[in-house]
Design an enzyme around this catalytic site. Sequence first.
Site, PDB file in Angstrom:
ATOM      1  N   CYS B 266       0.820  -1.210   0.000  1.00  0.00           N
ATOM      2  CA  CYS B 266       0.000   0.000   0.000  1.00  0.00           C
ATOM      3  C   CYS B 266       0.861   1.272   0.000  1.00  0.00           C
ATOM      4  O   CYS B 266       1.621   1.488  -0.913  1.00  0.00           O
ATOM      5  CB  CYS B 266      -0.959  -0.046   1.187  1.00  0.00           C
ATOM      6  SG  CYS B 266      -2.263   1.183   1.055  1.00  0.00           S
ATOM      7  N   HIS B 358      -3.825  -5.324  -0.291  1.00  0.00           N
ATOM      8  CA  HIS B 358      -3.571  -5.804   1.067  1.00  0.00           C
ATOM      9  C   HIS B 358      -3.582  -7.308   1.191  1.00  0.00           C
ATOM     10  O   HIS B 358      -4.618  -7.903   1.484  1.00  0.00           O
ATOM     11  CB  HIS B 358      -4.569  -5.182   2.033  1.00  0.00           C
ATOM     12  CG  HIS B 358      -4.378  -3.707   2.184  1.00  0.00           C
ATOM     13  ND1 HIS B 358      -3.557  -3.162   3.141  1.00  0.00           N
ATOM     14  CD2 HIS B 358      -4.840  -2.670   1.456  1.00  0.00           C
ATOM     15  CE1 HIS B 358      -3.543  -1.847   3.024  1.00  0.00           C
ATOM     16  NE2 HIS B 358      -4.310  -1.521   2.000  1.00  0.00           N
ATOM     17  N   GLU B 360      -2.616  -8.977   3.518  1.00  0.00           N
ATOM     18  CA  GLU B 360      -2.990  -9.364   4.891  1.00  0.00           C
ATOM     19  C   GLU B 360      -4.503  -9.362   5.071  1.00  0.00           C
ATOM     20  O   GLU B 360      -5.020  -9.716   6.134  1.00  0.00           O
ATOM     21  CB  GLU B 360      -2.346  -8.413   5.896  1.00  0.00           C
ATOM     22  CG  GLU B 360      -3.047  -7.071   6.086  1.00  0.00           C
ATOM     23  CD  GLU B 360      -2.785  -6.073   4.957  1.00  0.00           C
ATOM     24  OE1 GLU B 360      -2.169  -6.460   3.946  1.00  0.00           O
ATOM     25  OE2 GLU B 360      -3.230  -4.916   5.085  1.00  0.00           O
TER      26      GLU B 360
END
Lengths: 1070, 387
Positions: B266, B358, B360
């Site tokens: 990001c 992302h 994650e």
Amino acid sequence: MPRREDLETILLIGSGPIVIGQACEFDYSGTQACRALRDEGYRVVLINSNPATIMTDPSSADETYLEPLTVESCRRVIEIERPQALLPTLGGQTALNLARDLALAGILDEMGVELIGANLEAIERAEDRERFQALMLEQEIGVPRGGFARTVEEAVNVVAITGYPVIVRPAYTLGGAGGGVATSEEEFLDLAAGGLRASPIGEILVEESVIGWKEFELEVMRDRADNCVVVCSIENLDPMGVHTGDSITVAPQQTLSDREYQTMRDTAFKVIRAVGVETGGSNIQFAVDPNTGRQLVIEMNPRVSRSSALASKATGFPIAKIAARLAVGYTLDEIPNDITGVTPASFEPSIDYVVAKLPRFDFVKFPGANRRLTTAMKSVGETMAIGRTFGEAIQKGLRGLETGADGAFDPAMAALADDALAERVETPSAERLFEVVEALRRGWPVDRLRVATGIDPWFLYQLERLAQAEAEASAGAPSGATAADAMRSLKVAGFSDSHLGRLWGRTEADVRALRESLTVERGFKVVDTCAGEFEARTPYFYSSYDPGNEARPLAGPKIMILGGGPNRIGQGIEFDYCCVQAALALRHAGHRVIMVNCNPETVSTDYDVSDRLYFEPLTIEDVEAIVAHEKPDGVLVQYGGQTPLKLAIPLHRGGVPIVGTAPDAIDRCEDRDRFSSLLASLEIPQARAGFARTAAEARSEASRIGYPVLLRPSYVLGGRGMIVIRDADELEHALEESLRISGAHPLLVDEFLENAVEYDVDAIGDGERVVIGGIMQHVEGAGIHSGDSTCWLPPRDADPDVLATLADYTRRIGLALPVRGLMNVQYAVRGRVVYALEVNPRASRTVPFVSKTVGVPLARLGALVMVGGRLDDLGLTEDPVPLAVAVKAPALPFAKFPGVDPILGPEMRSTGEVIGLAADPDEAFRKAMLGVGVDLREALAGDVLLCLAEEDREAGSRIAAALLKIGARVTATAATREALERRRVSVRAVEREVDPAGPVRRGDFSLVVSTARGREASEEDVAIRRAALWAGVPCLTAIEAADAAVAAVEAAAAGLEVRSLQRWEARARC
Amino acid sequence: MSPLCGDFFLPMSGVLRARLALEDGWTAIGRSVGAAGTTGGECVFNTCLSGYQEVLTDPSYAGQIVVMTYPLIGNYGIVEGDGESDGPQVAGYVMRECVRNPSNWQAGETLPDWLAEHGIVAVEGIDTRELTLHLRNQGALRGVVTTEALDAAEAVARARAVPPMQGRDLTGEVTVAVSRVEGRGELTVAACDFGLKQNIVRELADAGCRVVRLPATATADEVLDLRPDGLFCSNGPGDPAAAAAGIETLRRLSREAPDLPTFGICLGHQILAHAHGGTTYKLKFGHHGGNHPVQDLRTGRIDITSHNHGFAVREERVGGKRVVAGAPELEITHVNLYDGTVEGFRHVERPLFAVQYHPEAAPGPHDARHHFNAFVDAMRARRSVDA
Ligand SMILES: Nc1ncnc2c1ncn2[C@@H]1O[C@H](COP(=O)(O)OP(=O)(O)O)[C@@H](O)[C@H]1O
Ligand SMILES: Nc1ncnc2c1ncn2[C@@H]1O[C@H](COP(=O)(O)OP(=O)(O)O)[C@@H](O)[C@H]1O
Ligand SMILES: [Mg+2]
Ligand SMILES: [Mg+2]
């Protein structure tokens, strides 16, 4: 990966007749697949025995085989058409099982046909519950504890592990058929035996019950490059234990945290990869422990399903269409998302509304059936609703069901005593939601109801807020400075004008007026797959009371078509066929078409069938709002069955232009008085008839008319509550119930025309001319609902004068009304007298059947006539001649309702139909029977049990003799046997036992003929029929059917020829 | 101005109203949830269906008023341990309906209580779809949510006073004050914390890493003093071009420790681009959601991914090759199939790679988790070379 070039012809298998658990969602998926594959330039060959479907319209596929879905007919089709591939995943369980049988029989290999979408391995890994469970354990995916059994003994052993309550789930069945819950040993023995019979491979899964856990479904798609996406998540309001098809469900899922949801998503992908579904959609069901969040996989369907139709309509993502393209080699990123046009299909839809799906039940038609909802599906249809709040979605959905409710509140519930209510809420049923809402109205705490129902508190809290809002509203109609806010608040919560009217002692119209004076009006929002992130090109709308309005009224000449709403017995896919045909024809003729419907299973609610789709309930309030917004040039109400027809008068009064046959003409047919004076004025005979509002009136009317009489409540559909009364004390038995069903309306007492032959006539008129589309002769005599009877087109053995009279009468009526569009007339003929039973000034159930048999698109032409076309200009001036002999046979759902007497009568009970198409009537009849799963050759070559009504024994003796001649072993019950012996036909006597039905249960017979109805039917008769049902033995309940069956077997050649509709047409032309 | 949305489950009379106003004059009134007061920020919409808690606590949302497109927010309450940081990070929050009766076995506090407790000014009863379409067409706009009795004009004036996102470095507001170690394992990761999401730490820790979170202002020397096995550049809020400290640190590291395995997510991905001479630009309304298809140009494989960014890395073609504009050694590895924007790059000869989205998740799909393994593999490979 691009389109596969090595394929040229692809075979598609449909799902056959509409049955419980397999409805028109597979017409939707099949139709989409046909279109998608042909757009890709493939030659599509389709086989399906269901004539009412849109996919079997000759324009859908290149070769359309209306043939029974058997290995044999598929083999013939493959031999003739030589497809390179078979796509088995779009025709429901039927197509999947048939494809499997074809593969196992070696036919696919032998003919070099490749299974695309899902191969044999994948199908077996998913459908064979034993292999599936093993696979899950191997993947360390949780499933309920349990084991497998091929015998009752094995089953009992498994219970030792699981204990009670225990769940039985047969392999390869659909709609949970044959499955259930057992709480005791004896319940279990019966259930296990039934389950083993129900499973085509004689295997059941016996497993630990997780009743009361939360139930979820994920609709997953996978492509050849192994890209996977979840199209939609669905949460069931009714917890585990109620079949998803019978559950109220919502999309997207509401009560899982993102962490929990992503875990479920990961598992779903693991499952689809392990099972090895190469391409297409799959449906995966989960159970979640409400106390620990533990997730178990319940099953996976390696094909598009009912839920994928729902998911497609709920998100705008056309699963079937995309599945078809994935099957021929594309990957998701190569397929555009039609809705945005600019983004690819390789994404997961995001939605910004709440979707509710509600099941529609028809228990009233099956007295004696257990109404408890279990793991075996019993609903006959469903409706879907979209709202910005849960209340809006659920209350819209409940009105959309057309079961009389105008929201989540049923006033009748108020009468229930607390303890009765407490007991009721504990049993899952068609009414439970209303019971729960009533309990919340009474202030019962959410937690108490959670314990009693197992429904997640999230739903209960939402419903509780509706109850609170209703309580506040009952204080009186909003007034003063906050009136607009208050009114808007109620509408946002989904309260209908009629409900509010009830609360405020005003009419629905008053409430509407008040609402409009407060400028509380609905707007329309777009279903766009992306929650507004991208511009949507597809005009798919729903209403809400949020301020934004995205539907700019459509420009140009526009016709609005009102659909048929949820499927129910008596009104189903036939009407969707008509609505879709109308949309296509009108668009082709340059009109813009607006479709309004709320049935997610249908093709009509596919957003690219019309120029604009409003997914809304078909109530006057909801329809008026759309009309007010769009101001169509005409509204078409005659194609969706009774649902839109009922709206004709109110819409007309509201100044809405109704196209086609005028509302007043419609009323002349619907209103019994006006109807009989119409017939009288046209000098058309009719059964003597009278009205009764009281028992006394009924008695006197009956004796005036003379027995037997037919009692029928007025204003009902599908012959609801109709019964034949033979004498005074039979009348006494029936009166109370009949008057109750009739309610405020008068009870109709008709002369029952005995031993009459019934005919159905479908015709089209333009005011100047009436063309007869087809005349159907019923096999069974008048007294068995037209929807449930088997019929011939053209008539098998009719007196030419009678046929001439039928045509003449139909023309008279058509011109007198006058009919502009389609009409259907039913007649009963005794000797040479032709009585008109009823006129339906609308598209009828038989329109698709007739259209396909005569090769004329009646529904399309009808629509063009309705908007002003003339038959002369449309080139339809002669009554068309059938391309072949067609037989229509009903698919009956009795097996789903154990305990019901499976005898046919004037009340319709069939859910679907099949067609048998052949050069001669006997072959056609045999094909039709095959279509509903009865191989007459086998049945009549074995042991036949005759158990006949008094008046049938004459004919019975002929039939028995013929049966013996073709080598059947014939047995008869005592009285029948005597009667036969007297006529010198000797047959075996059925062994007397304590349980007369014992031999039938044991499976001693290959066919049962049992015709005693009404009071004449002894307990033995009923027991025998139930036994036949239980044992899956074909049972004919009309002597005429037995007659036809024998004739069919006597005459027809061994093999059955198959021929596509297109070839029948070519043959007829030259 | 759009009228007040009806709110059905409580009477509107007697409730505290809140007004949302945007710089271009669009305004609507709903009901206040959470804290009273006035808050300003850049108004963006998020299309996740679930995961509101992760969204609220994602530091990358600092300075933004988040509009949820899904109409029912708060269904399962606040779940212990599902936060991406210690508390809410958004400037303000806009919902169609804020659910007061959550249901989930893990549910703790209700969302409205939690918002109030953490002083977040939020509003419900807004037609969030209408608002979303407006933001889609106009682009992200500055706005305010206020419970003060301001009229439309006053509120709009306040919205115009909100500083624009361009040129804003917000990393200082969300980074750790002093460096801090989380997780343990034989690999040491120096993590430049520009607003690090907790789930990134979890993923790295699960993969066997000891994560040292360094303040956004950490210098190259401070990083190297840790003798790290790898360098991680985190997500975060604001305009990457304005994150001067971070850009400088990474520029120096790329010179002084060229073969230090490096992974960025990001904002980290954008700052790495800048550090190598690349540039970024502002997207019209950004990517905020959990359903974006991202394709790996090398394998063709598609991941459905979690997104939250308002800026993107500019690309150019050099000899037909897609590279980061101004940094030809950074080749584009991932693109967004929605709009073709850059979603990831790698250094052609060094163990350095980064993604815009992302992996994650939290909230959103786990499809892209494999990037963490790739990072760990790179660190292990480096070790075996050194050893
Ligand atoms: N172990 C179980 N415990 C409780 N209910 C179950 C169990 N397994 C299945 N069910 C219920 O039975 C229904 C039908 O089972 P399923 O295998 O999905 O049949 P079908 O193949 O017809 O969909 C499910 O929707 C679920 O509600
Ligand atoms: N007067 C009658 N005599 C004998 N049978 C009748 C008579 N009226 C109706 N029936 C039988 O009842 C069935 C249903 O009646 P109908 O008026 O068609 O109801 P519906 O409106 O449900 O179609 C008919 O198909 C026919 O078999
Ligand atoms: Mg199922
Ligand atoms: Mg009829």
